[in-house]
Design a protein around this motif. Structure first.
Motif, PDB file in Angstrom:
ATOM      1  N   ALA A   1       0.831  -1.204   0.000  1.00 42.18           N
ATOM      2  CA  ALA A   1       0.000   0.000   0.000  1.00 42.18           C
ATOM      3  C   ALA A   1       0.865   1.254   0.000  1.00 42.18           C
ATOM      4  O   ALA A   1       2.043   1.224   0.354  1.00 42.18           O
TER       5      ALA A   1
ATOM      6  N   VAL B   1      -3.767   6.111   0.182  1.00 40.10           N
ATOM      7  CA  VAL B   1      -3.717   6.451  -1.237  1.00 40.10           C
ATOM      8  C   VAL B   1      -4.177   5.274  -2.099  1.00 40.10           C
ATOM      9  O   VAL B   1      -5.088   5.400  -2.901  1.00 40.10           O
ATOM     10  N   SER B   2      -3.509   4.122  -1.899  1.00 45.94           N
ATOM     11  CA  SER B   2      -3.837   2.971  -2.743  1.00 45.94           C
ATOM     12  C   SER B   2      -3.283   1.704  -2.120  1.00 45.94           C
ATOM     13  O   SER B   2      -2.332   1.749  -1.337  1.00 45.94           O
TER      14      SER B   2
ATOM     15  N   ILE C   1      -2.691  -2.727  -3.131  1.00 51.29           N
ATOM     16  CA  ILE C   1      -2.757  -3.813  -4.103  1.00 51.29           C
ATOM     17  C   ILE C   1      -2.650  -5.132  -3.357  1.00 51.29           C
ATOM     18  O   ILE C   1      -1.871  -5.257  -2.401  1.00 51.29           O
TER      19      ILE C   1
ATOM     20  N   ARG D   1      -7.128  -4.075  -6.531  1.00 57.48           N
ATOM     21  CA  ARG D   1      -6.595  -2.771  -6.191  1.00 57.48           C
ATOM     22  C   ARG D   1      -7.708  -1.903  -5.622  1.00 57.48           C
ATOM     23  O   ARG D   1      -8.876  -2.073  -5.957  1.00 57.48           O
ATOM     24  N   LYS D   2      -7.306  -0.928  -4.815  1.00 57.74           N
ATOM     25  CA  LYS D   2      -8.250   0.054  -4.296  1.00 57.74           C
ATOM     26  C   LYS D   2      -7.534   1.390  -4.256  1.00 57.74           C
ATOM     27  O   LYS D   2      -6.344   1.458  -3.974  1.00 57.74           O
ATOM     28  N   TYR D   3      -8.313   2.461  -4.531  1.00 56.73           N
ATOM     29  CA  TYR D   3      -7.748   3.804  -4.557  1.00 56.73           C
ATOM     30  C   TYR D   3      -8.592   4.755  -3.721  1.00 56.73           C
ATOM     31  O   TYR D   3      -9.819   4.609  -3.629  1.00 56.73           O
TER      32      TYR D   3
ATOM     33  N   ASN E   1      -8.166   8.433  -7.625  1.00 54.24           N
ATOM     34  CA  ASN E   1      -8.726   7.465  -8.568  1.00 54.24           C
ATOM     35  C   ASN E   1      -8.790   8.059  -9.972  1.00 54.24           C
ATOM     36  O   ASN E   1      -9.279   9.171 -10.159  1.00 54.24           O
TER      37      ASN E   1
ATOM     38  N   THR F   1      -1.949   4.877 -10.483  1.00 57.45           N
ATOM     39  CA  THR F   1      -2.058   3.448 -10.734  1.00 57.45           C
ATOM     40  C   THR F   1      -1.041   2.701  -9.888  1.00 57.45           C
ATOM     41  O   THR F   1       0.154   3.003  -9.951  1.00 57.45           O
ATOM     42  N   ILE F   2      -1.524   1.754  -9.116  1.00 56.01           N
ATOM     43  CA  ILE F   2      -0.630   0.923  -8.308  1.00 56.01           C
ATOM     44  C   ILE F   2      -0.394  -0.389  -9.045  1.00 56.01           C
ATOM     45  O   ILE F   2      -1.299  -0.930  -9.706  1.00 56.01           O
TER      46      ILE F   2
ATOM     47  N   LEU G   1       3.894   3.020  -7.708  1.00 56.15           N
ATOM     48  CA  LEU G   1       2.762   3.941  -7.767  1.00 56.15           C
ATOM     49  C   LEU G   1       3.047   4.931  -8.892  1.00 56.15           C
ATOM     50  O   LEU G   1       3.915   5.796  -8.749  1.00 56.15           O
TER      51      LEU G   1
ATOM     52  N   THR H   1      -7.329  -0.318   4.219  1.00 59.43           N
ATOM     53  CA  THR H   1      -7.027   1.096   3.976  1.00 59.43           C
ATOM     54  C   THR H   1      -6.660   1.857   5.243  1.00 59.43           C
ATOM     55  O   THR H   1      -6.420   3.060   5.182  1.00 59.43           O
TER      56      THR H   1
END
Length: 123
Positions: A34, A47-48, A50, A57-59, A64, A68-69, A80, A105
Protein backbone atom coordinates in the motif's frame (compact mmCIF):
# COMPACT_ATOMS: atom_id res chain seq x y z
CA UNK A 1 9.98 -7.16 5.80
CA UNK A 2 12.15 -4.11 5.13
CA UNK A 3 10.79 -1.51 2.73
CA UNK A 4 12.68 1.15 0.79
CA UNK A 5 10.68 3.86 -0.98
CA UNK A 6 12.13 5.98 -3.78
CA UNK A 7 11.13 8.08 -6.77
CA UNK A 8 9.86 11.26 -5.18
CA UNK A 9 10.81 14.71 -6.38
CA UNK A 10 9.65 18.12 -7.54
CA UNK A 11 7.27 18.28 -10.51
CA UNK A 12 4.98 20.86 -12.05
CA UNK A 13 1.22 20.49 -11.90
CA UNK A 14 0.04 18.13 -14.60
CA UNK A 15 3.28 16.17 -14.53
CA UNK A 16 4.01 12.58 -13.57
CA UNK A 17 6.17 10.63 -11.16
CA UNK A 18 6.61 6.93 -10.45
CA UNK A 19 7.31 5.81 -6.91
CA UNK A 20 8.92 2.47 -6.13
CA UNK A 21 8.88 0.42 -2.94
CA UNK A 22 11.47 -2.33 -2.81
CA UNK A 23 10.98 -5.07 -0.22
CA UNK A 24 13.42 -7.49 1.32
CA UNK A 25 13.49 -10.02 4.11
CA UNK A 26 10.37 -12.09 3.42
CA UNK A 27 8.40 -13.60 0.57
CA UNK A 28 6.84 -10.36 -0.56
CA UNK A 29 4.32 -12.10 -2.80
CA UNK A 30 2.37 -13.03 0.34
CA UNK A 31 1.99 -9.40 1.43
CA UNK A 32 -0.43 -6.73 0.31
CA UNK A 33 1.35 -3.49 -0.58
CA UNK A 34 0.00 0.00 0.00
CA UNK A 35 0.83 3.67 -0.30
CA UNK A 36 -0.11 6.35 2.21
CA UNK A 37 0.77 10.03 2.26
CA UNK A 38 1.09 12.77 4.83
CA UNK A 39 0.94 16.45 4.01
CA UNK A 40 2.31 19.08 6.41
CA UNK A 41 0.00 19.54 9.39
CA UNK A 42 -2.25 16.65 8.38
CA UNK A 43 -2.65 13.03 9.32
CA UNK A 44 -1.49 10.08 7.27
CA UNK A 45 -4.04 9.23 4.60
CA UNK A 46 -4.62 6.18 2.46
CA UNK A 47 -3.72 6.45 -1.24
CA UNK A 48 -3.84 2.97 -2.74
CA UNK A 49 -3.43 -0.73 -1.99
CA UNK A 50 -2.76 -3.81 -4.10
CA UNK A 51 -3.43 -7.39 -3.11
CA UNK A 52 -0.63 -9.92 -2.69
CA UNK A 53 -1.79 -11.74 -5.83
CA UNK A 54 -1.86 -8.56 -7.93
CA UNK A 55 -5.52 -9.26 -8.65
CA UNK A 56 -7.21 -6.48 -6.68
CA UNK A 57 -6.59 -2.77 -6.19
CA UNK A 58 -8.25 0.05 -4.30
CA UNK A 59 -7.75 3.80 -4.56
CA UNK A 60 -8.68 6.86 -2.55
CA UNK A 61 -11.32 8.93 -4.31
CA UNK A 62 -8.87 11.85 -4.53
CA UNK A 63 -6.44 9.89 -6.74
CA UNK A 64 -8.73 7.46 -8.57
CA UNK A 65 -8.22 7.77 -12.31
CA UNK A 66 -4.88 9.56 -11.93
CA UNK A 67 -2.74 7.09 -9.94
CA UNK A 68 -2.06 3.45 -10.73
CA UNK A 69 -0.63 0.92 -8.31
CA UNK A 70 1.16 -2.16 -9.58
CA UNK A 71 3.65 -4.74 -8.40
CA UNK A 72 6.34 -7.03 -9.73
CA UNK A 73 6.71 -9.93 -7.33
CA UNK A 74 9.77 -11.19 -9.20
CA UNK A 75 11.47 -7.94 -8.13
CA UNK A 76 9.75 -7.66 -4.72
CA UNK A 77 8.62 -4.18 -5.69
CA UNK A 78 5.39 -2.18 -5.59
CA UNK A 79 4.99 0.88 -7.78
CA UNK A 80 2.76 3.94 -7.77
CA UNK A 81 2.44 5.70 -11.11
CA UNK A 82 1.17 9.22 -10.49
CA UNK A 83 -0.17 11.20 -13.44
CA UNK A 84 -1.91 14.57 -13.72
CA UNK A 85 -0.38 15.63 -10.44
CA UNK A 86 -1.92 18.51 -8.51
CA UNK A 87 -0.45 20.80 -5.85
CA UNK A 88 -2.70 19.09 -3.30
CA UNK A 89 -0.82 15.84 -3.96
CA UNK A 90 2.21 17.37 -2.24
CA UNK A 91 3.14 15.14 0.69
CA UNK A 92 5.57 12.59 2.01
CA UNK A 93 4.57 9.26 0.49
CA UNK A 94 5.05 6.08 2.51
CA UNK A 95 4.84 2.52 1.34
CA UNK A 96 3.56 -0.16 3.68
CA UNK A 97 3.07 -3.92 3.69
CA UNK A 98 0.68 -6.24 5.46
CA UNK A 99 0.71 -10.03 5.46
CA UNK A 100 -2.18 -11.49 3.50
CA UNK A 101 -4.25 -10.31 0.56
CA UNK A 102 -6.90 -8.11 2.13
CA UNK A 103 -7.26 -4.56 0.76
CA UNK A 104 -6.93 -2.71 4.05
CA UNK A 105 -7.03 1.10 3.98
CA UNK A 106 -6.31 1.81 7.66
CA UNK A 107 -2.70 2.72 8.40
CA UNK A 108 -2.75 1.15 11.87
CA UNK A 109 -3.31 -2.27 10.27
CA UNK A 110 0.09 -2.17 8.56
CA UNK A 111 3.09 -3.51 10.42
CA UNK A 112 5.83 -2.71 7.92
CA UNK A 113 6.69 0.77 6.65
CA UNK A 114 9.22 2.39 4.38
CA UNK A 115 11.01 5.62 5.25
CA UNK A 116 8.94 7.94 3.04
CA UNK A 117 9.74 9.90 -0.10
CA UNK A 118 8.86 13.56 -0.65
CA UNK A 119 6.62 14.53 -3.55
CA UNK A 120 6.24 18.25 -4.26
CA UNK A 121 3.93 19.53 -6.97
CA UNK A 122 4.30 23.17 -7.93
CA UNK A 123 1.47 25.20 -9.41
Amino acid sequence: VQLQASGGGLVQAGGSLRLSCAASGRTFSTYAGAWFRQAPGKGREFVSVISSSDSYRKYADSVNGRFTISRDNSKNTVYLQMNSLKPEDTAVYYCAARYGGALVTTSSEYMYWGQGTQVTVSS
